[in-house]
Each structure stands twice: as C-alpha cells, then as structure tokens.
Design a protein around this motif. Structure first.
Motif, short mmCIF file in Angstrom:
data_model
loop_
_atom_site.label_atom_id
_atom_site.label_comp_id
_atom_site.label_asym_id
_atom_site.label_seq_id
_atom_site.Cartn_x
_atom_site.Cartn_y
_atom_site.Cartn_z
N GLU A 77 97.96 -35.13 -61.90
CA GLU A 77 98.84 -36.21 -61.46
C GLU A 77 100.09 -36.30 -62.34
OE1 GLU A 77 98.55 -37.52 -58.77
OE2 GLU A 77 96.45 -37.40 -58.21
N ILE A 78 99.94 -36.06 -63.63
CA ILE A 78 101.10 -36.08 -64.53
C ILE A 78 102.09 -34.98 -64.14
CG2 ILE A 78 101.86 -35.59 -66.89
CD1 ILE A 78 100.80 -38.36 -66.65
N GLU A 79 101.57 -33.82 -63.77
CA GLU A 79 102.44 -32.72 -63.35
C GLU A 79 103.18 -33.07 -62.06
OE1 GLU A 79 104.48 -29.32 -63.55
OE2 GLU A 79 103.04 -29.98 -65.08
N ARG A 80 102.51 -33.75 -61.14
CA ARG A 80 103.16 -34.17 -59.90
C ARG A 80 104.27 -35.20 -60.17
NH1 ARG A 80 99.71 -36.80 -56.06
NH2 ARG A 80 101.15 -36.13 -54.43
N ILE A 81 104.00 -36.13 -61.08
CA ILE A 81 105.01 -37.13 -61.44
C ILE A 81 106.22 -36.45 -62.06
CG2 ILE A 81 105.52 -39.09 -62.94
CD1 ILE A 81 102.64 -39.99 -62.59
N TYR A 82 105.96 -35.47 -62.95
CA TYR A 82 107.06 -34.74 -63.59
C TYR A 82 107.93 -34.04 -62.54
CZ TYR A 82 109.49 -30.88 -65.82
OH TYR A 82 110.46 -29.99 -66.20
N GLU A 88 102.83 -38.77 -71.02
CA GLU A 88 102.72 -37.36 -71.39
C GLU A 88 102.26 -37.21 -72.84
OE1 GLU A 88 105.33 -33.36 -70.55
OE2 GLU A 88 106.36 -35.08 -71.46
N SER A 89 102.75 -38.10 -73.73
CA SER A 89 102.33 -38.02 -75.13
C SER A 89 100.84 -38.33 -75.28
CB SER A 89 103.16 -38.98 -75.98
OG SER A 89 102.91 -40.33 -75.62
N GLN A 90 100.34 -39.29 -74.48
CA GLN A 90 98.91 -39.60 -74.50
C GLN A 90 98.09 -38.42 -73.99
OE1 GLN A 90 99.38 -43.22 -72.16
NE2 GLN A 90 98.72 -44.46 -73.88
N LEU A 91 98.61 -37.76 -72.96
CA LEU A 91 97.93 -36.58 -72.43
C LEU A 91 97.91 -35.46 -73.47
CD1 LEU A 91 96.62 -35.12 -70.01
CD2 LEU A 91 98.92 -34.42 -69.31
N ASP A 92 99.02 -35.27 -74.16
CA ASP A 92 99.09 -34.23 -75.20
C ASP A 92 98.10 -34.51 -76.33
OD1 ASP A 92 101.06 -32.93 -73.81
OD2 ASP A 92 102.72 -33.80 -74.95
N THR A 93 97.94 -35.79 -76.67
CA THR A 93 96.98 -36.15 -77.72
C THR A 93 95.56 -35.80 -77.31
OG1 THR A 93 98.40 -37.98 -78.47
CG2 THR A 93 96.07 -38.06 -79.09
N MET A 94 95.22 -36.10 -76.05
CA MET A 94 93.88 -35.78 -75.57
C MET A 94 93.68 -34.26 -75.45
SD MET A 94 92.99 -38.75 -72.76
CE MET A 94 94.58 -38.75 -71.95
N THR A 95 94.73 -33.53 -75.07
CA THR A 95 94.64 -32.07 -74.99
C THR A 95 94.36 -31.48 -76.37
OG1 THR A 95 96.20 -32.06 -73.13
CG2 THR A 95 95.86 -29.98 -74.29
N LYS A 96 95.02 -32.03 -77.38
CA LYS A 96 94.80 -31.55 -78.75
C LYS A 96 93.37 -31.86 -79.21
CE LYS A 96 96.82 -31.69 -83.38
NZ LYS A 96 95.54 -31.81 -84.07
N GLN A 97 92.86 -33.03 -78.82
CA GLN A 97 91.48 -33.38 -79.18
C GLN A 97 90.50 -32.37 -78.58
OE1 GLN A 97 91.21 -37.42 -77.74
NE2 GLN A 97 91.62 -38.28 -79.76
N ASP A 146 86.79 -44.43 -72.36
CA ASP A 146 87.52 -45.67 -72.09
C ASP A 146 89.03 -45.44 -72.18
OD1 ASP A 146 85.16 -47.08 -71.75
OD2 ASP A 146 85.04 -47.66 -73.86
N VAL A 147 89.46 -44.67 -73.18
CA VAL A 147 90.88 -44.35 -73.32
C VAL A 147 91.36 -43.54 -72.12
CG1 VAL A 147 92.59 -43.11 -74.70
CG2 VAL A 147 90.79 -44.43 -75.83
N LEU A 148 90.55 -42.58 -71.70
CA LEU A 148 90.90 -41.75 -70.54
C LEU A 148 91.04 -42.61 -69.29
CD1 LEU A 148 91.34 -38.96 -69.31
CD2 LEU A 148 88.86 -38.74 -69.06
N ALA A 149 90.15 -43.59 -69.12
CA ALA A 149 90.20 -44.47 -67.96
C ALA A 149 91.46 -45.33 -67.97
CB ALA A 149 88.96 -45.35 -67.91
N VAL A 150 91.84 -45.83 -69.15
CA VAL A 150 93.03 -46.67 -69.27
C VAL A 150 94.29 -45.87 -68.94
CG1 VAL A 150 94.50 -47.93 -70.90
CG2 VAL A 150 92.02 -48.28 -70.93
N VAL A 151 94.39 -44.66 -69.48
CA VAL A 151 95.56 -43.82 -69.23
C VAL A 151 95.64 -43.45 -67.75
CG1 VAL A 151 96.70 -41.63 -69.76
CG2 VAL A 151 95.56 -42.91 -71.58
N TYR A 152 94.49 -43.18 -67.15
CA TYR A 152 94.48 -42.84 -65.73
C TYR A 152 94.93 -44.04 -64.88
CZ TYR A 152 92.96 -41.25 -61.15
OH TYR A 152 92.94 -40.90 -59.82
N ASP A 153 94.47 -45.24 -65.23
CA ASP A 153 94.89 -46.44 -64.50
C ASP A 153 96.41 -46.65 -64.62
OD1 ASP A 153 92.34 -46.96 -63.68
OD2 ASP A 153 91.91 -48.42 -65.26
#
Length: 250
Positions: free
Chosen positions: A94-99, A130-139, A149-156
């Motif tokens: 979804e982030i890629e589609r928004i971009y 995108e920065s939140q997504l990058d943080t999760m990708t690094k994790q 819970d963090v993933l759910a919040v970012v998705y919402d």
C-alpha cells in the motif's frame, strides 16, 4: 468516474501498475496463499486433538500428549508469524501504491514553480509513514520481531491516508479542507498588505518628486538657471511619470 444507484457521480483515483507495485503484489499474494495453507494445516491439527464423540470441539492442551501439544503450539506460533508477514507485506504494498500516486500527482514541480500546501502536507505525511516502514524493515533484517500493535497502528494510519487521497475509496463531489483554506487566505491577506504598502510608498515618493519638479519648472520660468542635479531630477521624474501611467491603465 462511477455513477451509483441514486445517479450520483463518485470518483476514485486510478494508480498505474509499476514494476515495483506488481512485484510487491505478487509477493503479497504468495504470502496470502501460504497463510491459507498453514491455516488449513493448523485446523486439521486441532481437529486431530479433539476427542472422538465429543459434543464440543474443545481442545484441552493440558490433557494432550506432550508431543502433539508441542506441535500445536509450534503451528500456532508459525501461523502468528505468517500473519504478521502478510500484514507487513500488505503495508509495504500500500505504501508503494501511495508513492506512485503522489509521484504522478506532483509531476515535475519545476515547471509549476511552486508546490501547493496540500501537496506538501501529503508528502510530509507520506514521509512519516515511509520512515516507520523503514524502521520495521530494519527490525526484520536484524532478526527482530515486529510489534504487532505498532504494525496495526501504522496500517490504520495508511488506510486513513489512502481514504483522504481517494485511493480505493469513492469520493462524492468536492471536499474542502477548512484549515488549508484559512492558512491560504491569511497568507493572501498578508501578501496583499505588503504589496499595497509598497505601492503606497512608491506613489508618495513619486508625488513628492512631481511637486518638487513643478517648483523647479516655476523657478526656471522666472529666469532661474537649473543646476545639473536639478535637471537630472526633472528627467527622472518625467520618466517615472511616463512609466507609472501605463501601469495604471493595465
């Protein structure tokens, strides 16, 4: 544009399928297929633990064989991890589609000479997501587990952002951002004040020069010999008046 049952026109944005979008969608579909297979296998495993003839399909892990109990727990953990993978890949898709949408909407800003306020706000919000997504990708790359819970919040937040952009949501008519309109009108008023002040001072200075030039002409008619500086003042004032008159007519 779509017309509903009431004859009301509704619109939704159209996003072109880029190579990145296609790649992420195929990865998502693969993960979703794997999740379905794991769910089937997990359900079959639970059914195998239900006592024959039991009226209620209730699994009591404490009474199960230790080996079967460990297998069920392992299956449940794997299912949870797979669901998190699907959710993360969905967010990535979804982030890629928004971009892609924002990139197409903004286009080449150098030809416009400016970026509208709402577009700047959208870019800023996308940057946060995108920065939140990058943080999760690094994790994930570091072998860490993403907080569900963090993933759910970012998705919402992503779903809400899509809704406001009109992605996968129908928008009826025109919508107005009250806060944006107020900011724009305040900026317009301030700019108008500056322009009026500038022209007011200019007109006042020109008027002073005209009065002074008239006095010089009167003195010259009485036989006074104008000095070179005074002659230059007359020429400059005459030129300013000729420049000022066309600006009034335009």
């Amino acid at each position: 544009v779509v017309v509903d049952a009431h004859g009301e026109k509704k619109v939704t944005v159209k996003i072109a399928d880029t190579e990145e979008i296609v790649e992420k969608r195929e990865s998502l579909e693969t993960l979703q297929a794997e999740l379905k297979e794991m769910e089937k296998a997990h359900t079959a495993l639970l059914n195998s633990a239900v006592s024959a003839g039991s009226a209620v399909a209730n699994v009591n892990l404490a009474r199960l064989d230790p080996e079967l109990r460990a297998e069920i727990r392992s299956s449940d953990d794997g299912l949870t991890r797979k669901k998190d993978e699907v959710d993360f890949q969905t967010l990535n898709y979804e982030i890629e589609r928004i971009y892609t949408y924002l990139d197409g909407e903004l286009g080449n800003t150098s030809t416009k000479g400016y970026i509208p306020l709402q577009d700047r706000l959208n870019v800023a919000e996308f940057g946060l997501l995108e920065s939140q997504l990058d943080t999760m990708t690094k994790q994930i790359s570091d072998g860490e587990i993403i907080d569900a819970d963090v993933l759910a919040v970012v998705y919402d937040q992503t779903v809400d952002f899509k809704r406001r952009l009109g992605i996968d949501y129908y928008v009826t008519g025109f919508t107005f951002d009250k806060e944006t309109i107020i900011i724009w009108s305040n900026g317009l008023i301030e700019q108008s004040k500056k322009v009026l002040t500038f022209y007011g001072k200019g007109v006042q200075l020109l008027w002073n020069d005209v009065v002074f030039s008239i006095s010089l002409i009167g003195r010259a008619l009485q036989g006074y010999t104008l000095k070179p500086r005074e002659v230059r003042t007359l020429r400059r004032t005459f030129k300013d008046v000729l420049t000022f008159i066309p600006s009034l007519s335009s």
